[in-house]
Design a protein around this motif. Structure first.
Motif, PDB file in Angstrom:
ATOM      1  N   ASN A 260       0.951  -1.371   0.005  1.00 30.79           N
ATOM      2  CA  ASN A 260       0.027   0.048  -0.130  1.00 30.79           C
ATOM      3  C   ASN A 260       0.791   1.362  -0.088  1.00 30.79           C
ATOM      4  O   ASN A 260       1.621   1.533   0.970  1.00 30.79           O
ATOM      5  CB  ASN A 260      -1.035  -0.146   1.277  1.00 30.79           C
ATOM      6  CG  ASN A 260      -1.916   1.196   1.233  1.00 30.79           C
ATOM      7  OD1 ASN A 260      -1.485   2.458   1.341  1.00 30.79           O
ATOM      8  ND2 ASN A 260      -3.251   0.942   0.951  1.00 30.79           N
ATOM      9  N   ASN A 262       0.301   4.446   0.321  1.00 27.45           N
ATOM     10  CA  ASN A 262       0.189   5.523   1.128  1.00 27.45           C
ATOM     11  C   ASN A 262       0.437   5.084   2.559  1.00 27.45           C
ATOM     12  O   ASN A 262       0.982   5.882   3.218  1.00 27.45           O
ATOM     13  CB  ASN A 262      -1.505   5.856   0.920  1.00 27.45           C
ATOM     14  CG  ASN A 262      -1.934   6.426  -0.370  1.00 27.45           C
ATOM     15  OD1 ASN A 262      -0.922   7.342  -0.868  1.00 27.45           O
ATOM     16  ND2 ASN A 262      -3.229   6.151  -0.553  1.00 27.45           N
ATOM     17  N   ILE A 263       0.229   3.851   2.851  1.00 23.15           N
ATOM     18  CA  ILE A 263       0.643   3.771   4.384  1.00 23.15           C
ATOM     19  C   ILE A 263       2.371   3.543   4.215  1.00 23.15           C
ATOM     20  O   ILE A 263       3.086   3.863   5.214  1.00 23.15           O
ATOM     21  CB  ILE A 263       0.096   2.216   4.545  1.00 23.15           C
ATOM     22  CG1 ILE A 263      -1.562   2.199   4.909  1.00 23.15           C
ATOM     23  CG2 ILE A 263       0.805   1.701   5.942  1.00 23.15           C
ATOM     24  CD1 ILE A 263      -2.114   1.125   4.981  1.00 23.15           C
ATOM     25  N   VAL A 294     -12.029  -4.448   4.313  1.00 18.13           N
ATOM     26  CA  VAL A 294     -10.877  -4.662   3.260  1.00 18.13           C
ATOM     27  C   VAL A 294     -11.545  -5.337   2.040  1.00 18.13           C
ATOM     28  O   VAL A 294     -11.912  -6.484   2.013  1.00 18.13           O
ATOM     29  CB  VAL A 294     -10.086  -5.408   4.117  1.00 18.13           C
ATOM     30  CG1 VAL A 294      -8.776  -5.422   3.325  1.00 18.13           C
ATOM     31  CG2 VAL A 294      -9.714  -4.840   5.488  1.00 18.13           C
ATOM     32  N   LYS A 306      -7.746  -2.703  -0.905  1.00 13.92           N
ATOM     33  CA  LYS A 306      -8.574  -1.263  -0.710  1.00 13.92           C
ATOM     34  C   LYS A 306      -9.181  -1.458   0.811  1.00 13.92           C
ATOM     35  O   LYS A 306      -9.683  -2.397   1.128  1.00 13.92           O
ATOM     36  CB  LYS A 306      -9.378  -1.085  -1.803  1.00 13.92           C
ATOM     37  CG  LYS A 306      -9.069  -0.854  -2.975  1.00 13.92           C
ATOM     38  CD  LYS A 306     -10.288  -0.607  -4.000  1.00 13.92           C
ATOM     39  CE  LYS A 306      -9.838  -0.363  -5.481  1.00 13.92           C
ATOM     40  NZ  LYS A 306     -11.073  -0.156  -6.461  1.00 13.92           N
ATOM     41  N   ILE A 307      -8.693  -0.448   1.517  1.00 14.62           N
ATOM     42  CA  ILE A 307      -9.126  -0.294   2.911  1.00 14.62           C
ATOM     43  C   ILE A 307     -10.210   1.136   2.879  1.00 14.62           C
ATOM     44  O   ILE A 307      -9.864   2.096   2.610  1.00 14.62           O
ATOM     45  CB  ILE A 307      -8.271   0.115   3.817  1.00 14.62           C
ATOM     46  CG1 ILE A 307      -7.019  -1.285   3.573  1.00 14.62           C
ATOM     47  CG2 ILE A 307      -8.249   0.020   5.197  1.00 14.62           C
ATOM     48  CD1 ILE A 307      -5.735  -1.069   4.515  1.00 14.62           C
ATOM     49  N   SER A 309     -10.995   2.774   5.521  1.00 14.41           N
ATOM     50  CA  SER A 309     -10.833   3.606   6.664  1.00 14.41           C
ATOM     51  C   SER A 309      -9.233   3.977   6.396  1.00 14.41           C
ATOM     52  O   SER A 309      -8.369   4.163   7.491  1.00 14.41           O
ATOM     53  CB  SER A 309     -10.950   2.900   8.071  1.00 14.41           C
ATOM     54  OG  SER A 309     -10.469   1.605   8.243  1.00 14.41           O
ATOM     55  N   GLU A 310      -8.690   4.106   5.294  1.00  9.26           N
ATOM     56  CA  GLU A 310      -7.373   4.201   4.999  1.00  9.26           C
ATOM     57  C   GLU A 310      -6.878   5.786   5.785  1.00  9.26           C
ATOM     58  O   GLU A 310      -5.702   5.476   6.012  1.00  9.26           O
ATOM     59  CB  GLU A 310      -6.934   4.218   3.460  1.00  9.26           C
ATOM     60  CG  GLU A 310      -5.439   4.083   3.151  1.00  9.26           C
ATOM     61  CD  GLU A 310      -5.318   4.132   1.752  1.00  9.26           C
ATOM     62  OE1 GLU A 310      -4.984   4.766   0.999  1.00  9.26           O
ATOM     63  OE2 GLU A 310      -5.529   2.741   1.235  1.00  9.26           O
ATOM     64  N   THR A 311      -7.523   6.650   5.406  1.00  7.82           N
ATOM     65  CA  THR A 311      -6.880   7.987   5.842  1.00  7.82           C
ATOM     66  C   THR A 311      -6.542   7.838   7.178  1.00  7.82           C
ATOM     67  O   THR A 311      -5.737   8.449   7.794  1.00  7.82           O
ATOM     68  CB  THR A 311      -7.991   8.954   5.410  1.00  7.82           C
ATOM     69  OG1 THR A 311      -8.128   8.963   4.092  1.00  7.82           O
ATOM     70  CG2 THR A 311      -7.159  10.483   6.124  1.00  7.82           C
ATOM     71  N   ILE A 314      -3.558   5.843   7.994  1.00  9.78           N
ATOM     72  CA  ILE A 314      -2.517   6.439   7.719  1.00  9.78           C
ATOM     73  C   ILE A 314      -1.959   7.504   8.822  1.00  9.78           C
ATOM     74  O   ILE A 314      -0.909   7.520   9.174  1.00  9.78           O
ATOM     75  CB  ILE A 314      -2.652   7.138   6.307  1.00  9.78           C
ATOM     76  CG1 ILE A 314      -2.682   6.046   5.399  1.00  9.78           C
ATOM     77  CG2 ILE A 314      -1.495   8.411   5.962  1.00  9.78           C
ATOM     78  CD1 ILE A 314      -2.933   6.945   3.927  1.00  9.78           C
TER      79      ILE A 314
END
Length: 590
Positions: A260, A262-263, A294, A306-307, A309-311, A314
Motif C-alpha cells: 500500500n 500511502n501506508i 477490506v 483497498k481499505i 478507513s485508509e486515511t 495513515i
C-alpha cells in the motif's frame, strides 16, 4: 455463423496463468498460502535453479482426500468461499480457486496429499492435461511439485530472470510471509543449500534476528494503537539502522502480506528527520481490520488491497511512529573494529568501515577478527546502553554528560560512567534551530518586521511576471515584495523567523518551490523552509566554542523533541562505550 467462439479450458487457463503466475516466486506464493490456509505448522520450499527447473512445497497441514485432490486442478474450485457473503468477509489467503489450474497449464504439476499420514492420493498434470493419478504412500499434509515452469509458453519463458534473480524474489517473499506468520516454521532450500529457516517461536524479536541480523533484533521498538475498530502493532527498527530502498517497510493486513503506497509513505513520514536523506527504515506494520472493511479481490495476485478507513489508519501510523521515536533513547553506539593479519599484525579500522580482505603478492589473506564478542555479551551491552537514564528533568532525553573538550573545532567531547560521547556541533545546532523554526512556521499568519533598508531582488522577465502573480502568497508567508521596475523587486518586510542576511536566499528558495508546487502555503512548505533556514543559521564546523556556549547548546538540545538527529537525519552525537575504548588500548582481552 458468428465469429465468436468459446475458447478451450486449456487456453483459458494459460491466459489466466499470465495474471496469476508471473515467475517462480508467484508459484511459491500461491502454494505457500494454500499451505497456511490448510493450518500447516511447518512449510518447506525446495528449489532447483531458483525455481526455474523445479519447485516443491511440502506442508504438514490438514491434507486433502482423493476427491479434493482431483478437484483442485479445476478452475475456480476452492474450499475458501461458497457464497457472495463469503466474498465480503475473506479471512483465508487464497479464495479465487484459479492458481492450481493456472500453474498446471504452464508446467508439469503433481499434487500428493494425505489426511491420515498412512495413505494418500496423487494427481499429475502436464500442460493442463491429466497425466496420471492413483493411491500412494504419503505423510500427513500436502506435497506439490512443479517442474519446467513455462516450458510450453516460450514468450513468457524468455522474460524470466536468471536463476539467481528468481531465487532472490522467492527469498524476498518467504521473508515477508514469515513475518506475517511467526508461529509457522518456514524453510527455503535451493540446490540443497538452506537459505531460510525460522524457529516458529512466535516471538517477533527472535524472527527479526533470523531474517535480518542480531543487530536489528537488538534495536527494535514496539508500539500499538486501537482506533475505530482497527488494531495496529508496529515493529520499528531504530533509525541508526536503515536501508537504501523502501522494500523493508512491510505491511501485514489480517495475516496477509500486501502493498500500500500511502501506508508506506506514512511510515516514512513518521521517521522524518530521523534518517539521512534518501534512506529508509526497516519496519513491520501489522493491522487487524474487520474483513468487511477490506477488499482483497482487487488483483489476481492478491497483494493489492483497498481499505475503507485508509486515511484514519495513515494518520494513526504516522502519529504512533513519531511519538514512539520521540520517546525513545536513540544515541547510536559505534563499535571499534580491529583486525589481525598473521604477517602485518593488528590493523587499524575506521569506526564506520567493515574490515576488508588484505591482499599480498602471491597469496590472499583474509582478516581475522580479534576479540569476538559473544551474543550474550552483546545483548548485555545493549541492555546497559538502553538503561542509561536521561537527566532528571522530565523533558530531558540525553544522559548526564560532562564536557571535556572540542576536537577539530567541530566535535564536542563529553563523558559519563558509560563511555565517551562525540557531538557534531553543527548538527546539534541545526536540530535546535529546526524545531524552533518549525514551531514558528506553524502559524498561518506570520508576524512581520519592517526593514529599515529594503533589500533589492532582480529577476528575469518571466520570473518577474510569475512573482507578480503570487505577491499575495509571499505576503502570507510574511514577505512584502514591492515592484520597483519591470524586473526588480524590493523586500519591505520579512517574517520574524527570517534573518535579514538570509532573506534574499529564502525568497529564491520559495520561488523555486512555488514553480514546482504551483502554490505557496506556509504549512505545506513548513518542513523544507525550516530545514533550509536552520542549516544556514547554525554553528559551522571549525568554529571554537567556549564553555558557556557548549552548556547552552547541550541544554537546548536536551529539550528538543528529537535530540538525536539533525533535520536531515544525520546523528547529532555518537557514543563509544568504555568497553570499546579499553579494547582499543588492549586493556581487556576476550
Amino acid at each position: 455463423m458468428g465469429n465468436i467462439k468459446k475458447m478451450s479450458t486449456q487456453l483459458a487457463n494459460m491466459i489466466a496463468a499470465g495474471e496469476v503466475v508471473e515467475r517462480p516466486s508467484s508459484v511459491v506464493k500461491e502454494l505457500v498460502e494454500n499451505a497456511i490456509d490448510a493450518k500447516a505448522t511447518t512449510i518447506q520450499v525446495f528449489l532447483e535453479e531458483g525455481g526455474l527447473k523445479e519447485i516443491k512445497v511440502v506442508d504438514d497441514g490438514d491434507g486433502m482426500d482423493e476427491e479434493d485432490v482431483r478437484l483442485a486442478f479445476f478452475p475456480h474450485a476452492t474450499s475458501k468461499i461458497k457464497t457472495e457473503y463469503d466474498l465480503t468477509r475473506i479471512l483465508s489467503l487464497g479464495f479465487r480457486g484459479e492458481a492450481i489450474a493456472s500453474i498446471a497449464a504452464v508446467s508439469r504439476m503433481q499434487i500428493i496429499s494425505s489426511m491420515t499420514g498412512t495413505s494418500g492420493y496423487q494427481v499429475t498434470y502436464q500442460s493442463g492435461n491429466k497425466e496420471s493419478e492413483g493411491i500412494c504412500h504419503a505423510n500427513k499434509g500436502t506435497t506439490v511439485l512443479v517442474q519446467n515452469l513455462f516450458f510450453n509458453t516460450p514468450a513468457r519463458l524468455k522474460y524470466l530472470k536468471p536463476a539467481k534473480n528468481e531465487l532472490a524474489a522467492v527469498s524476498f517473499f518467504m521473508d515477508k510471509i514469515a513475518l506475517a506468520h511467526p508461529e509457522i516454521r518456514f524453510m527455503l532450500i535451493n540446490e540443497n543449500k538452506t537459505i531460510l529457516s525460522t524457529s516458529a517461536s512466535n516471538q517477533i524479536p527472535n524472527l527479526m534476528g533470523e531474517l535480518y541480523s542480531l543487530e536489528v533484533a537488538k534495536n527494535l521498538l514496539e508500539a500499538e494503537f486501537i482506533s475505530d475498530g482497527v488494531k495496529g502493532k508496529l515493529i520499528l527498527v531504530k533509525p541508526e539502522i536503515y536501508r537504501a530502498n523502501k522494500l523493508e517497510i512491510t505491511l501485514i493486513v489480517n495475516g496477509r502480506y500486501v502493498k500500500n503506497y500511502n501506508i508506506t509513505n506514512a511510515v516514512i513520514e513518521g521517521y522524518k528527520t530521523y534518517l539521512p536523506i534518501g534512506k529508509y527504515p526497516i519496519a513491520v506494520i501489522y493491522l487487524d481490520i474487520d474483513p468487511i472493511l477490506v477488499d482483497v479481490n482487487v488483483h489476481p495476485s492478491k497483494t493489492e488491497i483497498k481499505i475503507s478507513s485508509e486515511t484514519m489508519i495513515i494518520n494513526q501510523i504516522e502519529k504512533t511512529i513519531s511519538e514512539t521515536l520521540k520517546n525513545s533513547f536513540l544515541i547510536p553506539t559505534r563499535s571499534i573494529q580491529r583486525t589481525y593479519n598473521e604477517n602485518e599484525g593488528y590493523q587499524k579500522v575506521s569506526l564506520f568501515e567493515v574490515p576488508k580482505p588484505i591482499f599480498q603478492e602471491g597469496k590472499r589473506e583474509y582478516n581475522k577478527s580479534i576479540e569476538p564478542i559473544s551474543e550474550k555479551e552483546e545483548s548485555k551491552e545493549i541492555e546497559e546502553n538502553l538503561s542509561l537514564k536521561p537527566q532528571e528533568h522530565p523533558s530531558c532525553k540525553l544522559p548526564y554528560m560532562e564536557y571535556i573538550g572540542q576536537a577539530f573545532g567541530t566535535y564536542l567531547l563529553f563523558q559519563n560512567s558509560e563511555g565517551l560521547y562525540l557531538m557534531d556541533q553543527h548538527a546539534a545546532a541545526e536540530r535546535i534551530n529546526y524545531e524552533k523554526n518549525y514551531e514558528l512556521l506553524g502559524n498561518p499568519n506570520q508576524p512581520t518586521t519592517d526593514l529599515l533598508f529594503p533589500i533589492l531582488l532582480s529577476f528575469t522577465k518571466s520570473e518577474s511576471l510569475y512573482i507578480e502573480d503570487h505577491l499575495d502568497d509571499f505576503k502570507k508567508l510574511g514577505f512584502q515584495l514591492e515592484l520597483m521596475s519591470n524586473q526588480d523587486y524590493v523586500i519591505r518586510s520579512i517574517p520574524l523567523w527570517a534573518k535579514v542576511d538570509q532573506a534574499k536566499e529564502v525568497i529564491h528558495d520559495i520561488f523555486c518551490m512555488l514553480i514546482e508546487e504551483k502554490k505557496v502555503e506556509i504549512i505545506a512548505f513548513r518542513d523544507s523552509i525550516a530545514k533550509q533556514i536552520s542549516c544556514k543559521a547554525s554553528i559551522k564546523a571549525n568554529h571554537a566554542l567556549n564553555q558557556l556556549e557548549v552548556n547552552s547548546l547541550l541544554e537546548q538540545l536536551n529539550h528538543c523533541k528529537n535530540p538525536y538527529t539533525c533535520p536531515h537525519g544525520r546523528p547529532t552525537m555518537i557514543k563509544l562505550s568504555e568497553k570499546e575504548l579499553e579494547k582499543m588500548f588492549e586493556r581487556i582481552q576476550s
